[in-house]
Scaffold this active site. Structure first.
Site, PDB file in Angstrom:
ATOM      1  N   LYS A 424       0.947  -1.276   0.110  1.00 60.46           N
ATOM      2  CA  LYS A 424       0.088   0.129   0.054  1.00 60.46           C
ATOM      3  C   LYS A 424       0.826   1.234  -0.024  1.00 60.46           C
ATOM      4  CE  LYS A 424      -0.349  -0.246   5.002  1.00 60.46           C
ATOM      5  NZ  LYS A 424      -0.936  -0.771   6.316  1.00 60.46           N
ATOM      6  N   ARG A 522     -10.873   1.665  14.890  1.00 60.65           N
ATOM      7  CA  ARG A 522     -10.590   2.197  13.785  1.00 60.65           C
ATOM      8  C   ARG A 522     -11.870   1.969  12.833  1.00 60.65           C
ATOM      9  NH1 ARG A 522      -4.954   2.145  10.744  1.00 60.65           N
ATOM     10  NH2 ARG A 522      -5.710   0.041  10.166  1.00 60.65           N
ATOM     11  N   HIS A 551      -6.746  -6.256  13.054  1.00 62.39           N
ATOM     12  CA  HIS A 551      -5.359  -5.436  12.779  1.00 62.39           C
ATOM     13  C   HIS A 551      -5.064  -5.238  14.440  1.00 62.39           C
ATOM     14  CE1 HIS A 551      -2.014  -3.481  11.169  1.00 62.39           C
ATOM     15  NE2 HIS A 551      -2.541  -2.198  11.321  1.00 62.39           N
ATOM     16  N   ARG A 608       0.556 -10.544   7.704  1.00 69.17           N
ATOM     17  CA  ARG A 608       0.415  -9.464   6.748  1.00 69.17           C
ATOM     18  C   ARG A 608       1.575  -8.496   7.053  1.00 69.17           C
ATOM     19  NH1 ARG A 608      -4.644  -9.193   8.982  1.00 69.17           N
ATOM     20  NH2 ARG A 608      -4.102  -7.273   9.991  1.00 69.17           N
ATOM     21  N   TYR A 652      17.481  31.311   3.954  1.00 73.25           N
ATOM     22  CA  TYR A 652      16.101  31.892   4.657  1.00 73.25           C
ATOM     23  C   TYR A 652      16.190  32.546   6.112  1.00 73.25           C
ATOM     24  CZ  TYR A 652      13.538  31.016   0.416  1.00 73.25           C
ATOM     25  OH  TYR A 652      13.165  31.012  -0.978  1.00 73.25           O
ATOM     26  N   CYS A 700      15.031  24.697   2.241  1.00 74.82           N
ATOM     27  CA  CYS A 700      14.463  25.756   1.475  1.00 74.82           C
ATOM     28  C   CYS A 700      13.400  24.403   0.848  1.00 74.82           C
ATOM     29  CB  CYS A 700      15.023  25.875   0.392  1.00 74.82           C
ATOM     30  SG  CYS A 700      16.590  26.936   0.908  1.00 74.82           S
ATOM     31  N   MET A 701      12.632  25.060  -0.343  1.00 77.41           N
ATOM     32  CA  MET A 701      11.666  23.854  -0.884  1.00 77.41           C
ATOM     33  C   MET A 701      12.336  23.014  -1.564  1.00 77.41           C
ATOM     34  SD  MET A 701       8.454  25.021  -3.654  1.00 77.41           S
ATOM     35  CE  MET A 701       7.784  26.248  -2.533  1.00 77.41           C
ATOM     36  N   ASP A 702      13.306  23.326  -2.546  1.00 77.16           N
ATOM     37  CA  ASP A 702      13.877  22.547  -3.408  1.00 77.16           C
ATOM     38  C   ASP A 702      15.540  22.296  -3.061  1.00 77.16           C
ATOM     39  OD1 ASP A 702      11.556  22.523  -5.031  1.00 77.16           O
ATOM     40  OD2 ASP A 702      12.275  24.549  -5.550  1.00 77.16           O
TER      41      ASP A 702
HETATM   42  C1  LIG Z   1      -0.310  -1.381   7.152  1.00 77.29           C
HETATM   43  C2  LIG Z   1      -0.763  -2.913   7.535  1.00 77.29           C
HETATM   44  C3  LIG Z   1      -0.201  -3.885   7.918  1.00 77.29           C
HETATM   45  C4  LIG Z   1       1.032  -3.853   7.692  1.00 77.29           C
HETATM   46  O1  LIG Z   1       1.626  -3.336   8.989  1.00 77.29           O
HETATM   47  P1  LIG Z   1       3.185  -3.275   9.200  1.00 77.29           P
HETATM   48  O2  LIG Z   1       3.276  -2.729  10.691  1.00 77.29           O
HETATM   49  O3  LIG Z   1       3.889  -2.138   8.297  1.00 77.29           O
HETATM   50  O4  LIG Z   1       3.802  -4.533   9.176  1.00 77.29           O
HETATM   51  C5  LIG Z   1      -1.044  -4.968   8.222  1.00 77.29           C
HETATM   52  N1  LIG Z   1      -2.386  -4.988   8.180  1.00 77.29           N
HETATM   53  C6  LIG Z   1      -2.944  -3.716   7.897  1.00 77.29           C
HETATM   54  C7  LIG Z   1      -4.694  -3.846   7.872  1.00 77.29           C
HETATM   55  C8  LIG Z   1      -2.347  -2.619   7.528  1.00 77.29           C
HETATM   56  O5  LIG Z   1      -3.205  -1.440   7.267  1.00 77.29           O
END
Ligand SMILES: *Cc1c(COP(=O)(O)O)cnc(C)c1O
Length: 757
Positions: A424, A522, A551, A608, A652, A700-702
């Site tokens: 992601k 959440r 999660h 995951r 700056y 700075c910005m860049d």
């Molecule tokens: C991002 C995410 C993970 C991975 O988490 P890490 O700490 O990067 O391993 C697992 N499950 C869900 C639902 C997430 O959004």
């Protein structure tokens, strides 16, 4: 080696009366170079099948094949030799073992986790200095396929051979040992990585040790130079030969060059065989719109060897590879100017300095440029000169490190546990596509993205493996379904809409992933909603639960185990209720990176993996049970350098005030690139030539300014913002945030470069 087809057939126990001479063995159709004398092995791997390429190769002139069966479209072809065997890989290995048996010379076999190639190249370069005729594995060809292909290079006059052996599954070393039959066995540094196929580290070490069995001499250690010196001892050569020989870089980098050119930079041992493999790598990046140019330095060769022979061979390689233009940079190669083909454009100059003085970037236009020269001879300056100025700031992503990290986590899992790889947010900022390709090849069970658009982009780029979309709150069901993206569902409202849309599209059993809220608070179904959830799911067969997940909120908090346990309990309870409501099985998963490291008993069916894949541990070092490799490096370059007296102010609002006379460098990367403004005024230090250089004044910005007084810096030097030498964890600590935020903040305008070692 050279053999005729009938001889090879006899070795493989099949019949053929063809006297066709074979010089090259081929397993990857993209590497075809001399079709008339090539024998193609149609290998079957988990991801591909060589039989698919037989017809194409025939069209391109290949006339000898080792196959399991003759493809239908080739029936009736009577001017090609087909050797039909039960297993073409085994046939290749049999041939390798035969070639080995034809020589009676010292053979060095090298295994280990790291340093195999480095040691091999050190010894190789030393032996060339001693004037010996050496055959060694090209680059890191050390697999079940690479080893027999390497051994094929043995010639009747070879004096010493050096082969690498790499394995990733039990049982493989015996096969490699029987082909290599080393007289000197070498084991380099072994670590816990690449463990995927093994139950534990011990069984991997034991398997690797098989290479050493039966060797007259066995050498082990973790210091590359020392091992190389011991090998020279064992060969009866002087260790002093190693003086002045540097360790090679095994990387082949691809960079954008000036005027829409693409550059391949290669600092591997600069000799003719490695030029051949670099040309092969180059040929895969050829396009009709680019000219093919090689910038080549003096090559390493056997002491006493006739250099005209060496460069005549090089000229032949360049011609076969379809190179349009050669720029030769070196004294020896220039002295052999007359052996090069007059058909290609050739220019000679005796030094890199001459090149830099005389070559204007305007002389390169839409070219694919291979730059190859001895390490330390200045070819990196040529590369930098030709680098596209747009990309002074780059994010380099080491895909091998990703694979190693993946495997390290894999080793923590039970064999049946699946891996969901989190890509992601553009692969946590590194770029999802290359990551996805790598992970698909590595055997991840699923990819997970946050939004539908990320999934669509992966499908468009050819990713075919299952993709889970975590937050698919969107009205674009058309895209979801037509790209075969599997949504996570976290509310009855979402599920109802999904069911409606799925039936409107006439779908059946569309896979969905049910998200439970067990404590993060959440999103997700809670206890009270499970009855309605089950009722809704039972009322329709448009969707089917592929998995249920939750999660963890505190897997990385070492003092919150009780809370995490309560989440596991809630998860068991909720998924239990779901399971008893449904009449089919589904998978369960709850662990993230921190969870995988801390709760091995809670793997359920899948885990995951996110941040760990990117080489970052969410746990403090003392709680991190595996070693991870840094994946991402953000760097820029010094574009201006000035010495200022004490009291000068910089940037700056005059926020940088110099306490002493200082050398201040300007670096073209700023907060718009993801270098947070809070890193200014000395709050962060970036690395130049191994030296920590504090920021000066406001970012700075860049652009930003750093103090390089102690770094001996010059214009063009690289500045590492984060990476192997500048841990991203320290930058995160400076801002009071987590590495996730730093990594995902690298702006899309920063060019991403992917490489494999
Ligand atoms: C991002 C995410 C993970 C991975 O988490 P890490 O700490 O990067 O391993 C697992 N499950 C869900 C639902 C997430 O959004």
């Amino acid at each position: 080696m050279k053999l005729t087809v009938d001889n090879i057939a006899r070795l493989l126990g099949v019949s053929s009366s063809s006297g066709r001479e074979i010089v090259t063995l081929l397993t990857d159709s993209r590497s075809l170079c001399e079709p008339e004398t090539t024998l193609f092995f149609a290998l079957r791997t988990s991801v591909n099948d060589g039989h698919r390429y037989v017809a194409d190769l025939y069209r391109r002139g290949v006339r000898a094949f080792v196959v399991e069966r003759v493809p239908d479209i080739m029936s009736g072809v009577d001017d090609a030799d087909f050797l039909v065997v039960a297993d073409p890989l085994e046939a290749l290995q049999t041939l390798g073992a035969y070639v080995r048996s034809t020589v009676d010379i010292p053979v060095v076999g090298i295994t280990g986790s790291r340093g195999k190639t480095i040691v091999k190249e050190l010894v190789y370069a030393a032996l060339l200095k001693a004037g010996r005729r050496v055959v060694r594995s090209p680059r890191s060809w050390n697999s079940q396929i690479g080893v027999p292909l390497s051994v094929w290079n043995l010639e009747f006059d070879t004096e010493i051979a050096i082969f690498e052996a790499g394995i990733d599954h039990p049982g493989q070393m015996q096969v490699l040992r029987d082909i290599i039959r080393p007289t000197i066995g070498v084991m380099t540094y072994i670590n816990g990585e690449h463990d995927a196929g093994f139950i534990d580290r011990e069984s991997k070490v034991e398997e690797k040790r098989r290479l050493l069995s039966g060797c007259g001499v066995v050498i082990e250690g973790d210091d590359n130079r020392r091992i190389a010196a011991d090998i020279l001892d064992a060969l009866g050569e002087s260790r002093d030969l190693l003086d002045g020989i540097d360790e090679v870089s095994t990387r082949l980098d691809v960079h954008d060059g000036v005027n829409d050119s693409l550059m391949i930079f290669d600092e591997f041992t600069a000799d003719a065989p490695s030029l051949l493999s670099a040309l092969d790598f180059m040929s895969r990046r050829k396009t009709a719109s680019r000219r093919n140019t090689v910038i080549l330095g003096d090559l390493l060769h056997r002491d006493g060897e006739d250099i005209r022979t060496v460069y005549r061979e090089v000229a032949a390689m360049l011609r076969l590879a379809g190179i349009d233009r050669l720029i030769a940079v070196g004294k020896e190669i220039s002295a052999c100017a007359d052996v090069f083909d007059p058909l290609i454009a050739v220019e000679f100059m005796d030094s890199v300095d001459r090149f830099l003085a005389e070559y204007d970037v305007s002389r390169f236009d839409r070219e694919l440029i291979l730059i190859k020269g001895k390490r330390g001879a200045g070819f990196d300056s040529i590369m930098r000169r030709l680098e596209s100025p747009r990309h002074q700031s780059i994010l380099e992503v080491n895909l091998d490190a990703v694979v190693d990290n993946f495997n390290s986590f894999r080793a923590l899992l039970k064999p049946q546990t699946g891996m969901v790889a989190m890509v992601k947010a553009s692969g946590y900022g590194t770029g999802a596509l290359e990551l996805a390709k790598t992970l698909q090849a590595q055997g991840a069970a699923y990819l997970a993205v946050a939004v539908i658009e990320e999934g669509v982009a992966l499908r468009r780029a050819g990713i075919t493996m299952p993709i889970m979309v975590l937050n698919p709150v969107s009205t674009n069901y058309q895209a979801l379904f037509s790209y075969n993206l599997e949504p996570a569902v976290f509310s009855l409202r979402e599920l109802r809409m999904l069911v409606n849309e799925a039936s409107r599209f006439g779908l059946e059993k569309y896979p969905v992933h049910i998200k439970f809220d067990t404590g993060m608070h959440r999103v997700g179904f809670i206890d009270d909603e499970i009855d309605s959830l089950v009722r809704l799911l039972k009322s329709t067969d448009t969707v089917k639960v592929a998995s249920a997940f939750s999660h963890l909120a505190t897997a990385d908090c070492l003092d919150e185990d009780a809370y995490t346990e309560s989440q596991f309990e809630a998860f068991d309870c909720m998924t239990g209720a779901l399971a008893s409501g449904l009449d089919y099985p589904f998978k369960r998963h709850i662990l993230n990176t921190a969870g995988i490291m801390r709760y091995p008993d809670r793997q359920y069916d899948m885990v995951r993996l996110g941040i760990g894949l990117y080489g970052i541990s969410p746990l403090p070092p003392e709680a991190t049970c595996i070693s991870l490799r840094t994946v991402a490096k953000l760097s820029s370059t010094i574009i201006s350098l000035k010495r200022w007296p004490a009291e000068t102010t910089v940037g700056y609002s005059r926020r940088g005030v110099l306490a002493r006379e200082s050398v201040i460098a300007t670096v073209p990367i700023g907060y718009a690139d993801g270098v947070d403004r809070h890193f200014g005024c000395g709050n962060a230090r970036f690395v130049v030539n191994g030296c920590l250089c504090p920021t000066v004044g406001n970012i700075c910005m860049d652009l930003c300014m750093i103090d390089v007084t102690d770094a001996g810096a010059s214009i063009g030097d690289r500045v590492e913002i984060f990476g192997p030498d500048a841990p991203i964890e320290s930058l995160a600590a400076t801002l009071g945030t987590i590495p996730y935020e730093i990594l995902t903040s690298v702006s899309p305008r920063i060019h991403r470069i992917y490489f494999r070692e």
